[in-house]
Enzyme design. Structure first.
Site, mmCIF file in Angstrom:
data_model
loop_
_atom_site.group_PDB
_atom_site.id
_atom_site.type_symbol
_atom_site.label_atom_id
_atom_site.label_comp_id
_atom_site.label_asym_id
_atom_site.label_seq_id
_atom_site.Cartn_x
_atom_site.Cartn_y
_atom_site.Cartn_z
ATOM 1 N N HIS A 82 0.859 -1.181 0.000
ATOM 2 C CA HIS A 82 0.000 0.000 0.000
ATOM 3 C C HIS A 82 0.894 1.229 0.000
ATOM 4 O O HIS A 82 1.929 1.250 0.653
ATOM 5 C CB HIS A 82 -0.897 0.007 1.244
ATOM 6 N N ASP A 161 -13.704 3.712 7.270
ATOM 7 C CA ASP A 161 -12.659 4.348 6.453
ATOM 8 C C ASP A 161 -13.270 4.988 5.215
ATOM 9 O O ASP A 161 -12.846 6.058 4.793
ATOM 10 C CB ASP A 161 -11.572 3.339 6.053
ATOM 11 N N ARG A 168 -12.189 13.530 5.355
ATOM 12 C CA ARG A 168 -10.871 14.170 5.540
ATOM 13 C C ARG A 168 -10.419 14.838 4.262
ATOM 14 O O ARG A 168 -9.799 15.894 4.279
ATOM 15 C CB ARG A 168 -9.838 13.117 5.958
ATOM 16 N N SER A 183 -6.286 4.561 8.790
ATOM 17 C CA SER A 183 -6.965 4.384 7.507
ATOM 18 C C SER A 183 -6.330 3.234 6.733
ATOM 19 O O SER A 183 -7.017 2.326 6.247
ATOM 20 C CB SER A 183 -6.865 5.692 6.713
ATOM 21 N N LYS A 187 -7.897 -0.961 6.547
ATOM 22 C CA LYS A 187 -8.190 -1.584 5.240
ATOM 23 C C LYS A 187 -7.357 -2.842 5.057
ATOM 24 O O LYS A 187 -7.845 -3.865 4.599
ATOM 25 C CB LYS A 187 -7.809 -0.625 4.096
HETATM 26 N N1 URA Z 1 -3.939 6.224 1.951
HETATM 27 C C1 URA Z 1 -4.948 5.726 2.710
HETATM 28 O O1 URA Z 1 -5.423 4.611 2.486
HETATM 29 N N2 URA Z 1 -5.410 6.493 3.697
HETATM 30 C C2 URA Z 1 -4.916 7.705 3.980
HETATM 31 O O2 URA Z 1 -5.376 8.325 4.901
HETATM 32 C C3 URA Z 1 -3.865 8.223 3.188
HETATM 33 C C4 URA Z 1 -3.391 7.450 2.173
#
Ligand code: URA
Length: 439
Positions: A82, A161, A168, A183, A187
């Site tokens: 990620h 999220d 946000r 966040s 996930k």
């Molecule tokens: N990527 C994410 O999944 N969440 C964030 O808050 C910032 C980048």
């Protein structure tokens, strides 16, 4: 308990209890606490931060806000990567089919465009028919068949999220280490990966503007994720300039397909460098290679077989797109509102500012200003020159497509201002700064 007291406690810099965090996030997801109170709370977190215990509690509460995908029975190793977000940051679409061709299974849950950064889901959905809202059953079946599957937060999986991320984005509360940590890790824990490689970006186009802040974010991610039982490696990578040759939704999918040509990825050397370093760490975490050098060699050999490209097309088909149509659209699926940026000076391009490029991208229609805004599949930027290239005054540097004439006009001055020149060749950029965490 009252939401306003929780907001005021955070505003005063107090540590929130797990119960307070659960009350706020749970109430938000249930529709009992309104957006305006949660955005005030997020802003208080932005300024006051969170302790490691609060960050862990927030991650856990967000994860438990919905169902968790059960990947038991799926043969592993289950490894994902990620990114914390960037401009032209499309490595997922190269890495997932590449590591899948090497026997890793990559269950990938991604996000949408956030602030000035692009989103994997928006890119994939630019391919007509491609679906990212998979049910857990579909996600699992595609993962088993193709070796990777791409999905997003839904109303069932990490709904907290999905809501908070969008809120946000439009309230200036993105660049917060605990909010980003929760966040990403909520996930990643919900999608069922056992191990995780994190691409933590720094520079003008990243949420963390300098290496020191990026390192703080990487340590928060590695510590919180390790405490949740995940094997994690974070790489700090440069996001001061856009990655690769394209910024745009369909454009970036197209570029990734081209990068899987097995011949080094055409003109996208920086993108390939970051992708290969991340993929190599995934092979290490998945037990497929002992060190980064051996892992990179495996990646390069596998790219040459053409298998990752086949898996890329197979995934388009599995998720509702049409690979033959995609190949026909390649090179031509562009908005009719087209402009150009030409060199304002003679000399070398010393830098293309990623932040200015990302903002121009939002203007063009690649990203969004409001949660409910649609993104354009065909808007974007193609770089004909990048930093280090020598240019003559008036030479074309970028082709630019806007979702309409007005957005094109609005974006062009910012893009021209993103290009910096020098009389001498600039120093070579170091794309990978540091590795944190590991086995
Ligand atoms: N990527 C994410 O999944 N969440 C964030 O808050 C910032 C980048």
């Amino acid at each position: 308990m009252r939401a306003v007291d929780i907001i005021m406690n955070k505003r005063a810099g107090k540590e929130l209890s797990r119960e307070e965090i659960r009350f706020l996030i749970g109430g938000y997801v249930a529709g009992e606490i309104p957006d305006y109170q949660v955005s005030a709370w997020a802003m208080a977190v932005f300024f006051q931060g969170m302790s490691p215990a609060e960050t862990a509690a927030l991650t856990e509460v967000m994860l438990r806000s919905g169902a968790v995908i059960d990947l038991s029975g799926v043969p592993g190793p289950l490894v994902d990567k990620h990114s914390t977000g960037g401009v032209g940051d499309k490595t997922s679409l190269i890495i997932a089919p590449l590591v899948a061709a090497l026997g890793i299974r990559d269950p990938m849950m991604s996000g949408r465009a956030l602030g000035h950064t692009g989103g994997t889901l928006d890119k994939l959905e630019a391919v007509p028919g491609y679906r990212t809202g998979l049910s857990p059953e579909e996600f699992k079946n595609i993962l088993i068949r193709d070796g990777f599957a791409m999905t997003g937060q839904t109303k069932d999986i990490v709904p907290a999220d999905r809501l908070l991320y969008a809120l946000r984005d439009v309230t200036g509360a993105v660049e917060s280490i605990p909010l980003i940590t929760a966040s990403i890790l909520s996930k990643k824990a919900a999608e069922g990966a056992e191990a995780l490689v994190l691409d933590v970006k720094y520079g003008s186009g990243a949420f963390m503007k300098n290496p020191a802040d990026a390192e703080r974010l990487a340590r928060s991610l590695v510590d919180t994720g390790s405490a949740m039982g995940k094997k994690i490696i974070a790489l700090l990578t440069d996001m001061d300039e856009p990655l690769g040759r394209m910024v745009g939704n369909f454009l970036e999918v197209e570029e990734c397909y081209d990068c899987l040509d097995g011949k080094g990825g055409g003109g996208s050397a920086d993108l390939m460098e970051v992708s290969l370093e991340l993929a190599a760490r995934m092979l290490i975490l998945g037990g497929r290679a002992k060190d980064a050098g051996a892992a990179r060699a495996q990646c390069e050999e596998t790219l040459a077989t053409g298998k990752p490209r086949e898996l890329f097309l197979a995934n388009i088909k599995s998720q509702g797109g049409n690979p033959e149509e995609f190949l026909k659209m390649k090179g031509t699926y562009r908005s009719s509102h087209r402009g150009e940026i030409t060199a304002g000076e003679e000399g070398y391009i010393s830098r293309i500012d990623a932040w200015k490029t990302g903002h121009a991208g939002v203007e063009l229609g690649v990203g969004r200003n409001r949660t409910e805004d649609p993104v354009s599949p065909t808007a974007g930027i193609e770089f004909l020159k990048k930093s280090g290239d020598r240019v003559r005054k008036g030479e074309p540097l970028m082709i630019v497509w806007g979702k309409d004439a007005a957005s094109l006009e609005a974006a062009l001055p910012g893009l021209a201002a993103a290009v910096e020149y020098s009389p001498d060749p600039p120093a070579k950029r170091n794309l990978i700064l540091k590795e944190i965490g590991g086995l």
